[in-house]
Motif scaffolding. Structure first.
Motif, short mmCIF file in Angstrom:
data_model
loop_
_atom_site.label_atom_id
_atom_site.label_comp_id
_atom_site.label_asym_id
_atom_site.label_seq_id
_atom_site.Cartn_x
_atom_site.Cartn_y
_atom_site.Cartn_z
N ALA A 92 5.95 -13.95 -7.61
CA ALA A 92 5.76 -12.92 -6.58
C ALA A 92 5.70 -13.64 -5.31
N ARG A 107 4.27 -13.16 -1.27
CA ARG A 107 3.45 -12.48 -0.51
C ARG A 107 3.50 -12.83 1.11
N ARG A 156 10.89 -5.29 -6.74
CA ARG A 156 10.10 -4.06 -6.34
C ARG A 156 9.25 -4.68 -5.05
N THR A 157 9.02 -3.98 -4.11
CA THR A 157 7.86 -4.39 -3.24
C THR A 157 6.83 -3.35 -3.21
N ASP A 158 5.68 -3.77 -2.94
CA ASP A 158 4.44 -2.38 -2.68
C ASP A 158 4.64 -1.96 -1.22
N GLY A 159 5.53 -2.41 -0.44
CA GLY A 159 5.74 -1.98 0.94
C GLY A 159 7.20 -1.12 0.90
N GLU A 162 9.39 -6.51 -11.17
CA GLU A 162 8.65 -5.17 -11.89
C GLU A 162 9.01 -5.32 -13.55
N ASP A 204 -0.52 -8.81 3.11
CA ASP A 204 -0.47 -7.63 3.07
C ASP A 204 0.84 -6.93 2.34
N THR A 205 1.87 -7.74 2.30
CA THR A 205 3.12 -7.31 1.60
C THR A 205 3.64 -8.08 0.57
N SER A 206 4.25 -7.58 -0.66
CA SER A 206 4.41 -8.20 -1.80
C SER A 206 5.86 -7.89 -2.05
#
Length: 389
Positions: free
Chosen positions: A295, A297, A318-321, A312, A306-308
């Motif tokens: 991952a 970050r 995938r990104t969580d943002g 997945e 704050d962003t990954s």
């Protein structure tokens, strides 16, 4: 044996034509407090001829104390002078000055003065020695210190830092700093100086060195390696630079530090263990981090990451943002609806009202040999968003 009071006297001055001088054992007191001028403990005068055969002189099991300027000074063209099991304490400008080539200081100790050793000639070496309590750097290398080795030394408690390498117009030194331990340097001004300082040099090999605290003291250097102007290729590999020991960071300029190696293997105990991370300037937070599970970050530097960006599942990133770009360039082989190019999740103003909360883009042939990008919605409705001219 103590030097008498005087003006500009050396305890021993070896003439230009003297060869194979051997000094074995004894304590030399240079009486620096009662000397004037530029007196030294032992001084080898410069040979003035066009070529000089090796001196093959030796100073062994000798202690040099209280020199006004320098403990031992070796002028130019004095080849192969070896200093073995020599201790030099309480000096003015330097403990040892090497102005010639193929000279060595090893298995000894130098401390309490301006700079422990100045290397101003090529192919010299300093190894297996203790260099301590200098007001300046423990070791200074000039543009003439090509092919020199500084190896396996304990460099500790030096007020002005560990090693300074300052050349002229990007000097190619091919110098080596290998296996040294740096402890408790920059004691005079916390964080003001580095363990290794580079300026106007290239081709310096920095391998297997260690930095750390000195017996629990709070002394810390500014950087493990600080780069000034004009620094070229630097090979820094296999060093153990404790980041908690340096007031700002391990390196002052990542762009100047290069590691030539084919592969690096990182093995961590957990998926979330960081294996690579970086900061900008004097920021307190990382800007970039790669974890053991792959991952990536990212963060602003002023706060936590704050962003990954991560895997997945099989074939799925995938990104969580959110993903944002001013332009996408897509290259596909065309054909019917077979697999999505992009997914869009969440309601968006660009999604027609016939769609729900999820839409995706597909690439297909328009039936006339032209490719087109089509938005497909859960209701089955489609809309062409791009057409090959």
């Amino acid at each position: 044996m103590k030097l008498a009071n005087g003006s500009n006297d050396d305890w021993l001055r070896v003439g230009a034509n003297a060869l194979s001088v051997h000094i074995l054992g004894g304590v030399i007191d240079c009486n620096g407090a009662n000397q004037t001028g530029t007196s030294h403990g032992i001084r080898f005068e410069q040979y003035t001829g066009a070529f000089r055969i090796a001196d093959r002189s030796n100073i062994v099991h000798t202690e040099v104390l209280s020199s006004l300027t320098g403990g031992i000074r070796i002028e130019a063209k004095r080849i192969e002078i070896q200093m073995h099991h020599v201790a030099i304490r309480s000096f003015g400008a330097y403990g040892v000055y090497m102005g010639s080539t193929d000279c060595g200081f090893y298995d000894g100790a130098i401390g309490i003065g301006a700079n422990c050793i100045v290397i101003d000639g090529g192919a010299n070496w300093v190894r297996n020695s203790g260099l301590y309590s200098a007001n300046g750097y423990a070791i200074k290398l000039t543009q003439n210190a090509y092919d020199s080795f500084v190896m396996m030394n304990m460099i500790d408690n030096n007020v002005g830092g560990g090693v300074s390498i300052v050349g002229s117009s990007g000097s190619t030194l091919n110098a080596n700093l290998v296996g040294n331990e740096f402890r408790g340097n920059s004691t005079g001004a916390l964080g003001a100086y580095p363990d290794i300082y580079l300026e106007q040099v290239r081709n310096v090999n920095i391998v297997g060195n260690v930095s750390g605290f000195q017996q629990g003291t709070t002394a810390q250097t500014r950087y493990a390696i600080q780069t000034g102007p004009g620094v070229g290729f630097i090979n820094a590999m296999g060093n153990m630079f404790d980041p908690s020991y340096h007031t700002l960071d391990v390196y002052s300029d990542y762009n100047a530090i290069y590691a030539r190696q084919r592969r690096s293997d990182y093995v961590a105990g957990t998926n979330t263990t960081p294996i690579i991370h970086s900061r900008v300037g004097s920021e307190s937070f990382d800007r970039f981090e790669v974890r053991a599970d792959g991952a990536i970050r990212l963060g602003p530097g002023s706060g936590a990451l704050d962003t990954s960006f991560f895997r997945e599942g099989a074939g799925l990133i995938r990104t969580d943002g959110a993903w944002k770009a001013p332009k996408f360039t897509l290259t596909t082989s065309g054909g019917s609806f077979t697999s999505p190019l992009f997914y869009f999740e969440g309601k968006a103003t660009s999604v027609p009202s016939t769609g729900a909360n999820t839409a995706y883009l597909m690439h297909k042939d328009n039936g006339s040999g032209k490719g087109q990008i089509v938005a497909v919605f859960p209701t089955g409705a489609t809309q062409v968003v791009a057409q090959e001219p």
